[in-house]
Write a protein that holds these residues in place. Structure first.
Motif, short mmCIF file in Angstrom:
data_model
loop_
_atom_site.label_atom_id
_atom_site.label_comp_id
_atom_site.label_asym_id
_atom_site.label_seq_id
_atom_site.Cartn_x
_atom_site.Cartn_y
_atom_site.Cartn_z
N ILE A 1 0.93 -1.18 -0.13
CA ILE A 1 0.02 0.01 0.07
C ILE A 1 0.87 1.18 0.16
N VAL A 2 2.23 1.29 0.61
CA VAL A 2 2.81 2.57 0.78
C VAL A 2 3.40 2.87 -0.76
N GLU A 3 3.28 2.02 -1.48
CA GLU A 3 3.70 2.42 -2.82
C GLU A 3 2.61 2.89 -3.91
N PHE A 4 1.31 3.02 -3.32
CA PHE A 4 0.09 3.37 -4.24
C PHE A 4 -0.11 4.73 -3.94
N ASN A 5 -0.94 5.48 -4.76
CA ASN A 5 -1.34 6.92 -4.82
C ASN A 5 -2.67 6.94 -3.74
N LEU A 6 -3.04 8.08 -3.54
CA LEU A 6 -4.02 8.05 -2.50
C LEU A 6 -5.58 7.47 -3.06
#
Length: 119
Positions: free
Chosen positions: A11-16
């Protein structure tokens, strides 16, 4: 917990907007999986455990077919994670849903254990 760890790491690699989708889909999957899948299995296992008398093998709390299912699910998960056949954006909600559902349903076991030890 491991499934949730993988999902959070991705998830930390995804955009909002992707994060909102993953978390929403993961929570919806969690509810469905916990309610219609894992809680049924957990309740059957609890009945099986309570029917035993005396000393029993620690692995006897599940039916043998459940261990086969677990092995198949773990193999599929490993395959999907390592081959990147499905993008992490779509895999993360599934991992989150499964991980949270397993966590929530574990409280059925704790509640049953507490009731039995109180008697």
């Amino acid at each position: 917990m491991m499934l949730n760890f993988f999902a959070l790491r991705w998830i930390v690699e995804f955009n909002l907007s992707q994060i909102i989708f993953v978390v929403t889909a993961g929570l919806l999957l969690c509810g469905a999986i916990a309610r219609f899948g894992f809680s049924t299995v957990a309740n059957e296992n609890i009945k099986r455990i309570l029917a035993y008398s005396g000393h029993v093998c620690a692995f006897a709390f599940q039916a043998w077919k459940s261990y086969v299912l677990i092995a198949v699910m773990m193999s599929i998960g490993l395959f999907l994670r390592t081959t990147e056949l499905i993008p992490k954006f779509l895999l993360a909600p599934l991992y989150m849903g499964l991980g949270l559902a397993l966590f929530l349903v574990s409280f059925l076991y704790y509640r049953s254990f507490r009731r039995e030890t109180a008697n």
